[in-house]
Design a protein around this motif. Structure first.
Motif, PDB file in Angstrom:
ATOM      1  N   THR A 146       0.870  -1.081   0.103  1.00 18.64           N
ATOM      2  CA  THR A 146      -0.096   0.086  -0.059  1.00 18.64           C
ATOM      3  C   THR A 146       0.780   1.240   0.125  1.00 18.64           C
ATOM      4  OG1 THR A 146       0.191   0.141   2.287  1.00 18.64           O
ATOM      5  CG2 THR A 146      -1.885  -1.105   1.405  1.00 18.64           C
ATOM      6  N   TYR A 155      -2.441  -2.776  -7.900  1.00 19.78           N
ATOM      7  CA  TYR A 155      -3.110  -3.740  -6.646  1.00 19.78           C
ATOM      8  C   TYR A 155      -2.442  -5.185  -6.701  1.00 19.78           C
ATOM      9  CZ  TYR A 155      -6.757  -0.408  -6.275  1.00 19.78           C
ATOM     10  OH  TYR A 155      -7.383   0.439  -5.914  1.00 19.78           O
ATOM     11  N   ALA A 172      -0.964  -6.239  -3.147  1.00 17.18           N
ATOM     12  CA  ALA A 172      -2.054  -6.710  -2.230  1.00 17.18           C
ATOM     13  C   ALA A 172      -2.659  -8.029  -2.550  1.00 17.18           C
ATOM     14  CB  ALA A 172      -2.913  -5.411  -2.229  1.00 17.18           C
ATOM     15  N   MET A 173      -2.926  -8.247  -4.079  1.00 15.40           N
ATOM     16  CA  MET A 173      -3.305  -9.135  -4.438  1.00 15.40           C
ATOM     17  C   MET A 173      -2.740 -10.512  -4.236  1.00 15.40           C
ATOM     18  SD  MET A 173      -4.893  -8.702  -8.198  1.00 15.40           S
ATOM     19  CE  MET A 173      -4.245  -9.465  -9.102  1.00 15.40           C
ATOM     20  N   TYR A 207      -9.380  -8.629   2.909  1.00 16.47           N
ATOM     21  CA  TYR A 207      -9.191  -7.190   2.429  1.00 16.47           C
ATOM     22  C   TYR A 207      -7.974  -6.810   3.022  1.00 16.47           C
ATOM     23  CZ  TYR A 207     -14.343  -7.549   1.739  1.00 16.47           C
ATOM     24  OH  TYR A 207     -15.501  -8.220   1.118  1.00 16.47           O
ATOM     25  N   ILE A 263      -2.442   3.375  -3.624  1.00 21.72           N
ATOM     26  CA  ILE A 263      -3.138   2.196  -3.062  1.00 21.72           C
ATOM     27  C   ILE A 263      -3.218   2.107  -1.484  1.00 21.72           C
ATOM     28  CG2 ILE A 263      -3.174  -0.263  -3.146  1.00 21.72           C
ATOM     29  CD1 ILE A 263      -3.268   0.749  -5.861  1.00 21.72           C
ATOM     30  N   TYR A 283      -7.657  -2.643  -0.654  1.00 24.87           N
ATOM     31  CA  TYR A 283      -7.841  -3.569  -1.691  1.00 24.87           C
ATOM     32  C   TYR A 283      -8.827  -4.556  -1.194  1.00 24.87           C
ATOM     33  CZ  TYR A 283      -7.071  -7.732  -4.528  1.00 24.87           C
ATOM     34  OH  TYR A 283      -7.321  -8.957  -5.278  1.00 24.87           O
ATOM     35  N   PRO A 284      -9.908  -4.897  -2.163  1.00 26.43           N
ATOM     36  CA  PRO A 284     -10.059  -4.378  -3.422  1.00 26.43           C
ATOM     37  C   PRO A 284     -10.687  -3.213  -3.430  1.00 26.43           C
ATOM     38  CG  PRO A 284     -11.389  -6.315  -2.939  1.00 26.43           C
ATOM     39  CD  PRO A 284     -10.780  -6.027  -1.871  1.00 26.43           C
ATOM     40  N   GLN A 285     -10.499  -2.343  -4.537  1.00 27.99           N
ATOM     41  CA  GLN A 285     -11.038  -0.765  -4.290  1.00 27.99           C
ATOM     42  C   GLN A 285     -12.441  -0.799  -4.167  1.00 27.99           C
ATOM     43  OE1 GLN A 285     -10.220   1.013  -7.996  1.00 27.99           O
ATOM     44  NE2 GLN A 285     -10.548   3.144  -7.158  1.00 27.99           N
TER      45      GLN A 285
END
Length: 359
Positions: A264, A271, A274-275, A299, A352, A355-357
């Motif tokens: 982040t 992303y 984070a993914m 998340y 960022i 996540y997810p946005q």
């Protein structure tokens, strides 16, 4: 640090009429006479007295930077920690032009004294365990306890600091703006039953969470959720795997520090990190069979957002939307976060942070 008495004001007015001082000097003396001293009870529960307008200040706790920018008082800041300048807040407008005063845990006292600040914002632990006030106050620097880590005390802290910086109006405006969002979440989640059971983890250490009074706990609560570790007394605690498996949370979120994990932060535009982080977490024995994992309700939030109370209303909005998607269909945390950056910090929004946005 002198209180201007009636007699001193009379003498100043006489000096002005004799042409010995300028009208702006007289104005300043009148202002001090009418408005000072200002006394507040600070975040460390000490009494702090300010005798004249604050022109110069330094900030030690990393969480106390954003509030000063929100109040529009960043021009008064003459010294910043390397922790803020090089790690946490490389992007705050103007911070790179300020003098460095050492790390927030290891201040450079000589440098601070040389900068001649009127006040120093210092964390509660800096006062209670390090006695920073005992080092700075003999040099004529008023130490003011400032924390800005707790959602519950943010309003009173901001009003306090605003008072000594003569920025009350800005504080009122910001609090009205922020509390409108927090209150709308509260109103919608007040009646919910059953409430969503949530596990929040500091992402840099497996199973590290927050019990009662922690930032993780208050953010979950403010968003209308129940923290599975909420009955534990520790601010910071590493749970047993069995505890998480037994509690079987319906939602999991990871709070990730920008400088530790790099998934982040302001300078990221993808992303992917984070993914991948979430992907790896799905294989953890303690998490893989939980309701949250099975249903993809996992998340990531930026930890600086969660822990810095100036901004922790933003994670609250994200969590509310993730906990109760039907209730908060119209809520757009991303847009509100953007407004926070642009309107209150005076900087373009990017990065960022969740996540997810959620928009």
């Amino acid at each position: 640090d002198m209180i201007v008495s009636d007699e001193e004001l009379r003498l100043a007015e006489q000096s002005y009429s004799e042409g010995k001082i300028t009208s702006s000097e007289l104005e300043e003396i009148r202002h001090i006479h009418d408005n000072y001293p200002i006394t507040i009870v600070d975040s460390a529960n000490r009494t702090a007295t300010i005798y004249k307008p604050v022109e110069r200040m330094i900030i030690q706790p990393t969480s106390s930077y954003e509030p000063i920018w929100i109040l529009g008082a960043q021009d008064k800041v003459v010294g910043v920690t390397n922790t803020a300048k090089d790690l946490a807040y490389t992007w705050l407008p103007g911070i790179q032009d300020k003098s460095a005063i050492g790390g927030y845990k290891e201040l450079d006292y000589e440098k601070i004294i040389e900068l001649k600040p009127d006040i120093a914002l210092i964390s509660k632990s800096g006062i209670e365990t390090k006695g920073i006030d005992k080092i700075l106050e003999p040099a004529g620097i008023t130490v003011v306890g400032a924390e800005f880590v707790s959602l519950e005390t943010f309003d009173s802290e901001l009003k306090n600091i605003a008072q000594i910086l003569e920025a009350e109006e800005q504080a009122e405006d910001f609090l009205a703006w922020r509390n409108e969002y927090l209150n709308s979440v509260k109103e919608k989640t007040n009646e919910i039953d059953p409430i969503v059971r949530v596990y929040g983890e500091w992402a840099h250490e497996e199973r590290a969470t927050g019990g009662k009074t922690s930032a993780i706990d208050s953010t979950i609560k403010a968003a209308g959720g129940a923290n599975i570790a909420g009955d534990l007394d520790e601010y910071w605690i590493v749970l047993d795997p069995e505890f998480i498996m037994t509690e079987n949370p319906e939602v999991i979120f990871f709070a990730a520090w920008e400088d530790m994990l790099g998934i982040t932060g302001y300078y990221l535009d993808s992303y992917d990190g984070a993914m991948q982080f979430v992907e790896l977490a799905t294989n953890r024995t303690d998490l893989k069979d939980t309701y949250a994992m099975q249903n993809g309700r996992v998340y990531v939030l930026d930890a600086g957002c969660v822990l810095t109370s100036a901004r922790n209303f933003v994670p609250t909005l994200y969590l509310a939307k993730w906990f109760y998607p039907d209730l908060f269909e119209d809520l757009n945390p991303e847009a509100i976060h953007k407004e926070y950056f642009e309107k209150w910090l005076g900087i373009p929004y990017q990065g960022i942070w969740a996540y997810p946005q959620a928009s």
